[in-house]
Write an enzyme that holds these catalytic residues in place. Structure first.
Site, short mmCIF file in Angstrom:
data_model
loop_
_atom_site.label_atom_id
_atom_site.label_comp_id
_atom_site.label_asym_id
_atom_site.label_seq_id
_atom_site.Cartn_x
_atom_site.Cartn_y
_atom_site.Cartn_z
CB ALA A 262 48.93 -192.61 -26.47
N GLY A 263 49.68 -191.90 -29.51
CA GLY A 263 50.44 -192.75 -30.75
C GLY A 263 51.44 -191.84 -31.24
N PRO A 264 52.62 -192.51 -31.72
CG PRO A 264 54.66 -192.62 -32.79
CD PRO A 264 53.50 -191.61 -32.19
CE LYS A 267 55.87 -185.66 -27.20
NZ LYS A 267 55.68 -186.04 -28.47
CG ASP A 312 37.38 -188.97 -30.02
OD1 ASP A 312 38.28 -188.09 -29.79
OD2 ASP A 312 36.20 -188.57 -30.86
CG ASP A 329 52.17 -184.87 -28.19
OD1 ASP A 329 52.45 -183.93 -28.79
OD2 ASP A 329 53.11 -185.71 -28.42
CB CYS A 382 55.55 -181.73 -32.86
SG CYS A 382 57.30 -181.63 -33.51
#
Length: 444
Positions: A262-264, A267, A312, A329, A382
């Protein structure tokens, strides 16, 4: 301003700082705004972005190997070269200012070398220098593009592989990579409207229904919707892949969503906002505590009992098949966002791609295990590097046998140039976004 820029560059090159973070702090500390901030930003980002090209030019202008120069001196020469070759700065003024800066930063004894080298650099235009230092494109196209477009050769080759071309489209992509990105905002649904951002001076973006572009740059924090968390800064490509997951067709329950990496939290916030309008709750997982705090900050304005877990993603603490939609992601080389991170292209290596691959495969496998039968997983990176995108998906699906790749293109309505599918690759030169990749996978 040159002194501020130089100190930022030193922090980036000597201390592995991140240009955007170091520069933003420097601008705040020095209270630079408007034209001064824009000039300083171009000095920093341009010098870092074109570093490899300037090194090739400086190597022809210095009588000794660049490796023999002190790093402080080399950064001063790069900063001077950028002003002379890529900015509208008078040559005489640029050289004199850099000589003065050299005296104050590294001493009088080095100023003569800086003066002589930069005067030599100023004798040719950028294009003339490229003709001098780069191999001929007919003999070595990738070598030529590496120098002329300021990308390490291995990245040029990876982009050519991803595009399946070594022609004009590759040239267009590298040019787009060297353009400063626009500041794109996201209006989180249920909390803000794009009209709110337009009223604050932004204009509607092309593809995402939640996106607006802040014209002329500026500080997005001055917009109340952004400062309150009802909107945020988020590339349009990131918005599109999150929206694609949220709009993928689904039969049965649709109440539990998971963001596995999830970070940062950009999304996560968009997914949570969309989910809140459907009574769906998001669980966001992030292994690093300080990044988990960033996720919580991004979710602060979103209604609902959304959870942030420090853990994790490759080792789920929840039962198999717990979620209806899962976003993976995954950590990647970041080659799709080089225009935002001017120093990244010179830090990353081909070995990084190899080392990340096992983690990417484990995270995708975990995502598929976490989704229920009939549920959907969005594998997102990305980067357009083939070894981080379709190769990862093909490997994991071949090992499992309980998931299939679906055509994701219908989830990007109105977006052109999505090629043959079934996965989707966005591009800076075609879509004006970061080079985001999405594969939509359904568990069977």
């Amino acid at each position: 301003m040159r002194q501020v820029a130089y100190k930022v560059i030193r922090q980036v090159t000597a201390e592995d700082g991140y240009a955007n973070l170091v520069l933003n702090k420097a601008l705040r500390d020095q209270r630079l705004g408007g034209r001064d901030a824009a000039f300083c930003t171009e000095l920093v980002h341009g010098t870092l972005r074109w570093q490899g090209t300037y090194d090739a030019i400086l190597a022809r202008s210095v009588s000794r190997p660049l490796t023999d120069l002190d790093p402080e001196l080399l950064d001063l020469l790069r900063l001077g070269a950028h002003q002379l070759l890529r900015m509208r700065v008078d040559s005489y003024a640029a050289v004199n200012e850099m000589v003065t800066l050299t005296r104050s930063e590294v001493g009088q004894s080095r100023s003569g070398l800086v003066n002589a080298v930069l005067r030599k650099v100023s004798q040719k235009s950028f294009d003339q220098w490229i003709t001098t230092v780069a191999p001929h494109s007919d003999d070595d196209l990738f070598g030529y593009l590496s120098i002329a477009k300021a990308h390490p050769r291995w990245i040029v080759e990876a982009f050519a592989d991803a595009l399946q071309t070594d022609g004009y489209e590759l040239d267009d992509l590298l040019d787009a990579d060297n353009e400063p990105p626009r500041v794109t905002l996201v209006a989180r649904p249920g909390l803000a409207e794009v009209d709110d951002l337009v009223e604050a001076g932004a204009t509607r973006a092309r593809w995402s229904p939640y996106a607006a572009v802040l014209q002329g740059g500026g500080d997005p924090g001055r917009i109340s919707a952004v400062s309150s968390g009802r909107a945020g800064v988020q590339d349009e490509g990131s918005q599109l892949v999150a929206t694609a997951l949220a709009t993928a067709p689904l039969e049965g329950t649709d109440a539990k969503w998971l963001d596995l990496c999830a970070g940062p939290g950009g999304k996560s916030a968009l997914l949570a906002a969309i989910g809140s309008q459907r009574d769906a709750l998001l669980t966001a997982v992030e292994p690093l505590p300080h990044r988990a705090e960033l996720v919580r900050a991004n979710l602060r304005a979103v209604p609902g009992d959304h959870r942030v877990l420090v853990g994790d993603g490759t080792k789920p603490t929840w039962p198999e098949g717990s979620y209806d939609r899962v976003l993976a992601d995954v950590p990647c080389s970041g080659l799709g966002a080089l225009r935002r991170r001017p120093e990244a292209r010179w830090r990353r290596t081909a070995k990084d791609v190899e080392e990340l691959r096992p983690l990417q495969e484990r995270l995708l496998d975990s995502a598929i295990t976490s989704v229920r039968k009939g549920g959907v997983v969005a594998y997102v990176t990305c980067t357009p590097h083939p070894m981080e995108t379709r190769a990862v998906v093909d490997t994991v699906l071949a090992q499992r046998g309980d998931a299939v790749l679906e055509d994701a293109r219908p989830l990007f309505p109105g977006v052109p140039s999505l090629d043959g599918g079934p996965d989707v690759q966005l591009w800076p030169h075609l879509h004006g976004t970061d080079a985001m990749y999405l594969a939509l996978i359904r568990r069977t």
